[in-house]
Design a protein around this motif. Structure first.
Motif, PDB file in Angstrom:
ATOM      1  N   PHE A 306       0.834  -1.199   0.000  1.00 56.52           N
ATOM      2  CA  PHE A 306       0.000   0.000   0.000  1.00 56.52           C
ATOM      3  C   PHE A 306       0.871   1.252   0.000  1.00 56.52           C
ATOM      4  O   PHE A 306       0.628   2.195  -0.756  1.00 56.52           O
ATOM      5  CB  PHE A 306      -0.923   0.001   1.229  1.00 56.52           C
ATOM      6  CG  PHE A 306      -1.587   1.321   1.466  1.00 56.52           C
ATOM      7  CD1 PHE A 306      -2.704   1.700   0.730  1.00 56.52           C
ATOM      8  CD2 PHE A 306      -1.080   2.213   2.408  1.00 56.52           C
ATOM      9  CE1 PHE A 306      -3.299   2.943   0.938  1.00 56.52           C
ATOM     10  CE2 PHE A 306      -1.669   3.440   2.624  1.00 56.52           C
ATOM     11  CZ  PHE A 306      -2.782   3.809   1.875  1.00 56.52           C
ATOM     12  N   GLN A 307       1.884   1.273   0.854  1.00 56.53           N
ATOM     13  CA  GLN A 307       2.754   2.441   0.931  1.00 56.53           C
ATOM     14  C   GLN A 307       3.469   2.683  -0.391  1.00 56.53           C
ATOM     15  O   GLN A 307       3.660   3.837  -0.810  1.00 56.53           O
ATOM     16  CB  GLN A 307       3.754   2.250   2.067  1.00 56.53           C
ATOM     17  CG  GLN A 307       3.106   2.265   3.441  1.00 56.53           C
ATOM     18  CD  GLN A 307       3.956   1.630   4.523  1.00 56.53           C
ATOM     19  OE1 GLN A 307       4.947   0.947   4.230  1.00 56.53           O
ATOM     20  NE2 GLN A 307       3.603   1.847   5.781  1.00 56.53           N
ATOM     21  N   ALA A 308       3.867   1.617  -1.076  1.00 56.46           N
ATOM     22  CA  ALA A 308       4.514   1.759  -2.371  1.00 56.46           C
ATOM     23  C   ALA A 308       3.569   2.363  -3.399  1.00 56.46           C
ATOM     24  O   ALA A 308       3.950   3.235  -4.180  1.00 56.46           O
ATOM     25  CB  ALA A 308       5.020   0.397  -2.853  1.00 56.46           C
ATOM     26  N   ALA A 309       2.332   1.888  -3.401  1.00 54.66           N
ATOM     27  CA  ALA A 309       1.356   2.432  -4.336  1.00 54.66           C
ATOM     28  C   ALA A 309       1.101   3.910  -4.061  1.00 54.66           C
ATOM     29  O   ALA A 309       0.992   4.726  -4.987  1.00 54.66           O
ATOM     30  CB  ALA A 309       0.051   1.643  -4.243  1.00 54.66           C
ATOM     31  N   MET A 310       1.024   4.290  -2.781  1.00 53.89           N
ATOM     32  CA  MET A 310       0.852   5.700  -2.420  1.00 53.89           C
ATOM     33  C   MET A 310       2.051   6.526  -2.879  1.00 53.89           C
ATOM     34  O   MET A 310       1.912   7.647  -3.380  1.00 53.89           O
ATOM     35  CB  MET A 310       0.666   5.828  -0.914  1.00 53.89           C
ATOM     36  CG  MET A 310      -0.664   5.317  -0.396  1.00 53.89           C
ATOM     37  SD  MET A 310      -2.047   6.402  -0.849  1.00 53.89           S
ATOM     38  CE  MET A 310      -1.710   7.830   0.194  1.00 53.89           C
ATOM     39  N   SER A 311       3.237   5.981  -2.696  1.00 50.39           N
ATOM     40  CA  SER A 311       4.450   6.680  -3.113  1.00 50.39           C
ATOM     41  C   SER A 311       4.441   6.941  -4.612  1.00 50.39           C
ATOM     42  O   SER A 311       4.760   8.041  -5.075  1.00 50.39           O
ATOM     43  CB  SER A 311       5.684   5.861  -2.725  1.00 50.39           C
ATOM     44  OG  SER A 311       6.851   6.374  -3.326  1.00 50.39           O
ATOM     45  N   MET A 312       4.066   5.941  -5.381  1.00 48.34           N
ATOM     46  CA  MET A 312       4.080   6.089  -6.832  1.00 48.34           C
ATOM     47  C   MET A 312       3.025   7.074  -7.301  1.00 48.34           C
ATOM     48  O   MET A 312       3.295   7.928  -8.159  1.00 48.34           O
ATOM     49  CB  MET A 312       3.899   4.717  -7.483  1.00 48.34           C
ATOM     50  CG  MET A 312       5.012   3.745  -7.133  1.00 48.34           C
ATOM     51  SD  MET A 312       4.893   2.145  -7.964  1.00 48.34           S
ATOM     52  CE  MET A 312       5.553   2.569  -9.564  1.00 48.34           C
ATOM     53  N   LEU A 313       1.835   7.008  -6.728  1.00 49.03           N
ATOM     54  CA  LEU A 313       0.818   7.993  -7.089  1.00 49.03           C
ATOM     55  C   LEU A 313       1.268   9.398  -6.699  1.00 49.03           C
ATOM     56  O   LEU A 313       0.993  10.372  -7.403  1.00 49.03           O
ATOM     57  CB  LEU A 313      -0.512   7.647  -6.421  1.00 49.03           C
ATOM     58  CG  LEU A 313      -1.255   6.425  -6.979  1.00 49.03           C
ATOM     59  CD1 LEU A 313      -2.482   6.113  -6.131  1.00 49.03           C
ATOM     60  CD2 LEU A 313      -1.663   6.645  -8.431  1.00 49.03           C
ATOM     61  N   GLY A 314       1.969   9.513  -5.566  1.00 48.30           N
ATOM     62  CA  GLY A 314       2.466  10.807  -5.141  1.00 48.30           C
ATOM     63  C   GLY A 314       3.500  11.389  -6.080  1.00 48.30           C
ATOM     64  O   GLY A 314       3.719  12.601  -6.103  1.00 48.30           O
ATOM     65  N   ARG A 315       4.155  10.529  -6.862  1.00 51.36           N
ATOM     66  CA  ARG A 315       5.119  10.998  -7.859  1.00 51.36           C
ATOM     67  C   ARG A 315       4.495  11.115  -9.236  1.00 51.36           C
ATOM     68  O   ARG A 315       5.198  11.336 -10.226  1.00 51.36           O
ATOM     69  CB  ARG A 315       6.308  10.036  -7.903  1.00 51.36           C
ATOM     70  CG  ARG A 315       7.212  10.142  -6.692  1.00 51.36           C
ATOM     71  CD  ARG A 315       8.364   9.158  -6.751  1.00 51.36           C
ATOM     72  NE  ARG A 315       7.980   7.832  -6.285  1.00 51.36           N
ATOM     73  CZ  ARG A 315       8.207   6.708  -6.940  1.00 51.36           C
ATOM     74  NH1 ARG A 315       8.780   6.741  -8.123  1.00 51.36           N
ATOM     75  NH2 ARG A 315       7.841   5.552  -6.424  1.00 51.36           N
ATOM     76  N   GLY A 316       3.175  10.956  -9.302  1.00 49.24           N
ATOM     77  CA  GLY A 316       2.514  11.073 -10.586  1.00 49.24           C
ATOM     78  C   GLY A 316       2.689   9.867 -11.474  1.00 49.24           C
ATOM     79  O   GLY A 316       2.608   9.971 -12.696  1.00 49.24           O
ATOM     80  N   VAL A 317       2.929   8.689 -10.861  1.00 48.71           N
ATOM     81  CA  VAL A 317       3.171   7.458 -11.620  1.00 48.71           C
ATOM     82  C   VAL A 317       2.070   6.458 -11.284  1.00 48.71           C
ATOM     83  O   VAL A 317       1.715   6.286 -10.116  1.00 48.71           O
ATOM     84  CB  VAL A 317       4.545   6.856 -11.271  1.00 48.71           C
ATOM     85  CG1 VAL A 317       4.760   5.534 -11.998  1.00 48.71           C
ATOM     86  CG2 VAL A 317       5.648   7.843 -11.605  1.00 48.71           C
ATOM     87  N   VAL A 318       1.539   5.803 -12.288  1.00 49.31           N
ATOM     88  CA  VAL A 318       0.561   4.750 -12.045  1.00 49.31           C
ATOM     89  C   VAL A 318       1.277   3.538 -11.469  1.00 49.31           C
ATOM     90  O   VAL A 318       2.258   3.060 -12.044  1.00 49.31           O
ATOM     91  CB  VAL A 318      -0.175   4.372 -13.342  1.00 49.31           C
ATOM     92  CG1 VAL A 318      -1.097   3.169 -13.102  1.00 49.31           C
ATOM     93  CG2 VAL A 318      -0.969   5.553 -13.870  1.00 49.31           C
ATOM     94  N   PRO A 319       0.852   3.019 -10.321  1.00 53.82           N
ATOM     95  CA  PRO A 319       1.536   1.859  -9.726  1.00 53.82           C
ATOM     96  C   PRO A 319       1.640   0.695 -10.702  1.00 53.82           C
ATOM     97  O   PRO A 319       0.709   0.394 -11.436  1.00 53.82           O
ATOM     98  CB  PRO A 319       0.646   1.511  -8.530  1.00 53.82           C
ATOM     99  CG  PRO A 319       0.001   2.810  -8.167  1.00 53.82           C
ATOM    100  CD  PRO A 319      -0.237   3.519  -9.471  1.00 53.82           C
ATOM    101  N   GLY A 320       2.808   0.060 -10.683  1.00 54.69           N
ATOM    102  CA  GLY A 320       3.050  -1.058 -11.573  1.00 54.69           C
ATOM    103  C   GLY A 320       3.990  -0.719 -12.701  1.00 54.69           C
ATOM    104  O   GLY A 320       4.512  -1.607 -13.358  1.00 54.69           O
ATOM    105  N   GLN A 321       4.221   0.574 -12.931  1.00 54.33           N
ATOM    106  CA  GLN A 321       5.168   0.968 -13.964  1.00 54.33           C
ATOM    107  C   GLN A 321       6.568   1.024 -13.369  1.00 54.33           C
ATOM    108  O   GLN A 321       6.746   1.330 -12.209  1.00 54.33           O
ATOM    109  CB  GLN A 321       4.783   2.332 -14.540  1.00 54.33           C
ATOM    110  CG  GLN A 321       3.459   2.340 -15.276  1.00 54.33           C
ATOM    111  CD  GLN A 321       3.123   3.696 -15.860  1.00 54.33           C
ATOM    112  OE1 GLN A 321       3.774   4.687 -15.554  1.00 54.33           O
ATOM    113  NE2 GLN A 321       2.103   3.735 -16.694  1.00 54.33           N
ATOM    114  N   GLY A 322       7.552   0.755 -14.185  1.00 54.38           N
ATOM    115  CA  GLY A 322       8.929   0.821 -13.718  1.00 54.38           C
ATOM    116  C   GLY A 322       9.570  -0.543 -13.639  1.00 54.38           C
ATOM    117  O   GLY A 322       8.910  -1.579 -13.734  1.00 54.38           O
ATOM    118  N   PRO A 323      10.882  -0.564 -13.432  1.00 51.15           N
ATOM    119  CA  PRO A 323      11.617  -1.838 -13.403  1.00 51.15           C
ATOM    120  C   PRO A 323      11.397  -2.606 -12.109  1.00 51.15           C
ATOM    121  O   PRO A 323      10.934  -2.058 -11.103  1.00 51.15           O
ATOM    122  CB  PRO A 323      13.085  -1.397 -13.521  1.00 51.15           C
ATOM    123  CG  PRO A 323      13.093  -0.023 -12.907  1.00 51.15           C
ATOM    124  CD  PRO A 323      11.766   0.599 -13.273  1.00 51.15           C
TER     125      PRO A 323
END
Length: 643
Positions: A306-323
């Protein structure tokens, strides 16, 4: 009780990578395909079945876009509210319900650790554990884990509920042994690997295990206890003679060359069954065995996601994108901060790079060699890593200098102890926003991190431990237990899915620590706009002539001095004031600073009664336990300040 002011472990991108092969586990971004190799949303709870298992098929793409736009427009309050509402709405990946006991729980996802680990086989040949002593892909790890679990049930005759002690340094086989215990329905007991024989004996007498899974370094410390009680054991990484009742892992062909198709033993594990007994650090007395159920531990699995998903949304990134994340793991596996990091990595199919022992120079080499994206460790080692990168300079990797030494790093996660506020300021000054800082708060009794502070919000509020996960309730309690208003300092009480059910064989300690489902942390805290700041341990607060001095505050100011590498503030007896403030400061190797200069530095920022009356300057490291906390009692004795 182990206080962890930290966002523990490799939590970013616990939301995962751009691909995740787990059947039925990933939540695809609405409108996209789900399955191996497709863009997916690994922040969804894992579990068997189809994508509908997570119950999120009704979520459309627009809410994600709205949350991203909100994060870009307002990096704090509005973005947090929008992102949390999106992720916790009914049917969403982290939807929450109130359970029969009154605590909040994740509505979907795994209900036992066995259910969780059974999903990672699908990551196949992705690297999972990399160490000097060997490596494991996810497929190799799962096959080895199943083989050991079968031996524990079929040969050792263990049954669900039996305790299995796992005592090793950070070998890959530590994880094999832990997860084998879960597949067999056993209660895993990971004691502090650095304990003496006497300390091991205390915990072993307390939890009465039926098997000991230890490395060669620990064998001598436990063999006498095992022999006297007829308890069997297995030893890893050991070429010497074996005591009666022990076998060598490397000598058992079915373990070293496991059948990948054999699967785990057929046992039933309920969510209410005990999963782990983790002993507190014992800085204020004998360690206590904190007992977490299966349901509590899977809450600890989902919290960093959950915290990771919040972090990614906070950076303007849809969770699941990235390496896929690659984490340099420096926490000892027996510490709850490590559990958070391991759970996050496994959720995303990530890699853990292990170190036999901490060395900042070697850490830089591993980061370069394995393209490490996430660092996970206590603040003291994080500061040493940053200092080593800075000292490396342009001579090593060309004109890029220390940025090149950490060029692959995208997240710096600290845990195990309070991070000085200057850590994030220094990181930002040197690397800008490229490396995301992460911090938070967790305890042995919370099974890992339950508060998190990261990214832009951490840079703006570096003193804060962050915001709670959706299944964690926070109360700032007054002396009578009633809740206090924002801005008032009180004891931090917590309630939620990942909290332990109590202490093993210690009903008195359990009754003292828990009140109506709330756990009394023993930490002083204050809340403001949803953020929680840890002020100090109640027992660490210095009362100087009737004035309260919070050691953490003074330590933070000392850390801001450029000559200071580490600092500990404590109260020492005074005949008139009752207590006075003292400090022990480790300075950098090339620094020259006097106690008077450090006192003047503190006095320029804080009121006079908070300025340490005594300052000891040293170049040697401060004594810390395996959890990363300064052992202040040892400092008092060492300096003759015990009173």
């Amino acid at each position: 009780m182990a206080t962890t002011q930290a966002r523990d472990g490799a939590a970013d991108d616990a939301a995962g990578s751009s691909e995740s092969p787990r059947p039925g586990a990933p939540l695809s971004r609405p409108g996209s395909p789900s399955g191996p190799g497709s863009p997916s949303e690994p922040c969804a709870p894992p579990g068997p079945g189809s994508p509908a298992h997570s119950g999120v098929s009704h979520v459309e793409a627009d809410p994600y876009a709205e949350a991203v736009r909100a994060a870009e427009a307002d990096p704090y309050a509005e973005a947090v509210r929008a992102a949390e509402a999106l992720l916790t709405a009914p049917g969403a990946p982290f939807a929450v319900v109130r359970g029969e006991t009154g605590t909040l729980q994740y509505a979907t996802g795994p209900r036992t650790l066995r259910e969780f680990v059974e999903t990672v086989w699908a990551f196949g040949e992705r690297p999972f554990l990399i160490a000097e002593s060997g490596t494991y892909s996810y497929a190799e790890f799962f096959a080895a884990t199943c083989a050991l679990a079968r031996r524990l049930t079929d040969v050792y005759g263990l049954r669900p509920g039996d305790r299995a002690v796992i005592g090793m340094r950070n070998h890959p086989e530590w994880q094999v042994a832990f997860w084998a215990a879960q597949l067999a329905g056993l209660v895993a007991v990971p004691p502090n690997a650095w304990w003496t024989a006497e300390e091991f004996a205390y915990a072993l007498d307390d939890c009465t295990p039926r098997v000991l899974l230890v490395d060669g370094e620990r064998l001598e410390r436990v063999a006498g206890w095992a022999g006297a009680r007829g308890v069997r054991g297995m030893v890893f990484h050991h070429a010497g003679p074996l005591p009666d009742g022990f076998e060598r892992y490397a000598d058992v062909d079915e373990l070293t060359s496991p059948d990948p198709a054999a699967g785990p033993p057929d046992v039933d594990v309920s969510p209410e069954a005990d999963a782990t007994i983790i002993y507190t650090s014992g800085t204020t007395g004998r360690p206590k065995g904190a007992v977490a159920t299966q349901l509590a531990q899977v809450g600890a699995v989902l919290n960093p996601r959950f915290q990771a998903a919040m972090s990614m949304l906070g950076r303007g990134v849809v969770p699941g994108q990235g390496p896929v994340p690659v984490t340099l793991m420096t926490f000892p596996f027996f510490h709850v901060a490590a559990f958070t990091s391991v759970y996050a990595a496994m959720s995303a199919g990530g890699t853990l790079v292990l170190m036999r022992k901490w060395d900042a120079g070697r850490a830089l080499e591993l980061i370069r060699e394995h393209r490490v994206t996430h660092y996970a460790g206590v603040p003291a080692t994080a500061l040493q890593l940053l200092a080593a990168a800075q000292e490396f300079g342009p001579a090593g990797y060309g004109s890029e200098g220390d940025a090149g030494a950490l060029e692959s790093l995208t997240a710096l996660n600290t845990g195990g102890a309070a991070a000085p506020p200057g850590l994030v300021a220094g990181l930002t000054a040197r690397y800008g926003s490229r490396i995301e800082p992460r911090n938070g708060y967790g305890l042995t009794e919370t099974s890992g991190g339950v508060l998190a502070n990261f990214g832009a919000e951490y840079r703006s509020w570096p003193h804060s431990a962050g915001r709670p996960t959706p299944v964690t309730e926070v109360r700032i309690a007054g002396p009578d237990g009633s809740g206090l208003a924002d801005g008032e300092i009180g004891e931090l009480w917590l309630r939620g899915q990942s909290l332990v059910r109590g202490y093993w064989n210690d009903p008195d300690a359990t009754q003292l620590a828990f009140r109506e489902g709330w756990f009394r942390t023993g930490d002083l805290a204050v809340r403001d706009s949803g953020r929680v700041t840890i002020v100090d341990r109640i027992k660490d607060m210095v009362i100087r002539g009737g004035e309260n001095v919070y050691c953490v505050e003074v330590e933070g100011v000392l850390h801001d001095h450029p000559a200071v590498l580490d600092a500990a503030v404590l109260g020492v007896p005074h005949p008139v004031l009752g207590e006075e403030v003292a400090a022990v400061v480790q300075v950098r190797a090339d620094a020259t600073v006097s106690p008077e200069e450090l006192r003047a530095h503190v006095g320029s920022v804080l009121a006079g009664f908070k300025v340490p009356a005594r300052v000891v300057v040293r170049r040697g490291e401060l004594p810390r336990n395996a959890a990363g906390k300064v052992v202040k009692g040892e400092l008092r004795g060492e300096l003759g300040w015990a009173g």
